[in-house]
Motif scaffolding. Sequence first.
Motif, PDB file in Angstrom:
ATOM      1  N   SER A  71      30.438  73.608  99.733  1.00  0.00           N
ATOM      2  CA  SER A  71      29.627  73.095 100.829  1.00  0.00           C
ATOM      3  C   SER A  71      29.144  74.276 101.649  1.00  0.00           C
ATOM      4  O   SER A  71      29.911  75.201 101.918  1.00  0.00           O
ATOM      5  CB  SER A  71      30.447  72.171 101.735  1.00  0.00           C
ATOM      6  N   MET A  72      27.892  74.252 102.021  1.00  0.00           N
ATOM      7  CA  MET A  72      27.363  75.266 102.930  1.00  0.00           C
ATOM      8  C   MET A  72      27.511  74.739 104.347  1.00  0.00           C
ATOM      9  O   MET A  72      27.296  73.550 104.593  1.00  0.00           O
ATOM     10  CB  MET A  72      25.894  75.550 102.637  1.00  0.00           C
ATOM     11  N   PRO A  73      27.846  75.588 105.296  1.00  0.00           N
ATOM     12  CA  PRO A  73      27.964  75.134 106.679  1.00  0.00           C
ATOM     13  C   PRO A  73      26.603  74.787 107.268  1.00  0.00           C
ATOM     14  O   PRO A  73      25.574  75.263 106.797  1.00  0.00           O
ATOM     15  CB  PRO A  73      28.580  76.341 107.392  1.00  0.00           C
ATOM     16  N   SER A  74      26.618  73.937 108.284  1.00  0.00           N
ATOM     17  CA  SER A  74      25.377  73.629 108.994  1.00  0.00           C
ATOM     18  C   SER A  74      24.788  74.921 109.549  1.00  0.00           C
ATOM     19  O   SER A  74      25.532  75.813 109.970  1.00  0.00           O
ATOM     20  CB  SER A  74      25.647  72.655 110.142  1.00  0.00           C
ATOM     21  N   PRO A  75      23.471  75.027 109.541  1.00  0.00           N
ATOM     22  CA  PRO A  75      22.861  76.293 109.944  1.00  0.00           C
ATOM     23  C   PRO A  75      23.011  76.599 111.426  1.00  0.00           C
ATOM     24  O   PRO A  75      23.040  75.710 112.263  1.00  0.00           O
ATOM     25  CB  PRO A  75      21.389  76.110 109.570  1.00  0.00           C
ATOM     26  N   SER A  76      23.120  77.873 111.695  1.00  0.00           N
ATOM     27  CA  SER A  76      23.124  78.373 113.060  1.00  0.00           C
ATOM     28  C   SER A  76      21.844  79.184 113.223  1.00  0.00           C
ATOM     29  O   SER A  76      21.676  80.215 112.588  1.00  0.00           O
ATOM     30  CB  SER A  76      24.352  79.249 113.293  1.00  0.00           C
TER      31      SER A  76
END
Length: 133
Positions: A71-76
């Motif tokens: 899973s990729m983290p939500s973008p910052s």
Amino acid sequence: MATFTGTGSHNSNFTGTLTVTETATSVQDNTSTLSYSLVLTGHSGYYFQQTWMTTKVYINGVVQDRYEQISMPSPSGGTSTYTVCSGTTTVQHENDGTKTITVYATMETPSTQTYLPGTVNVPSGLSGSMTLS
């Protein structure tokens, strides 16, 4: 240090970056120790949750071959990064002490959904090379 990049086949908002660094050499053993890191980046707010990915890293031979759920983290700030894998490997030099190695990586999500990267070849032609000291 050598850095190689590639873009997703289904979605060009995903890029892969393979960084390979020669961290040590041994004249006695005629070898180099290399560290590497493969990072997947989602641009323009792109990321994903729980998909399966096949990853292969080739540095003078296969050093990573894995199939795992990621899973990729939500973008910052519009960008999301995920370190797919990293590690070290030792490469034997030629008898004269020189060595040029082939370097590439591939990441593949099995679905053709456009919100996923698809296949990311790093570099795009799978033909990276690096000359060791």
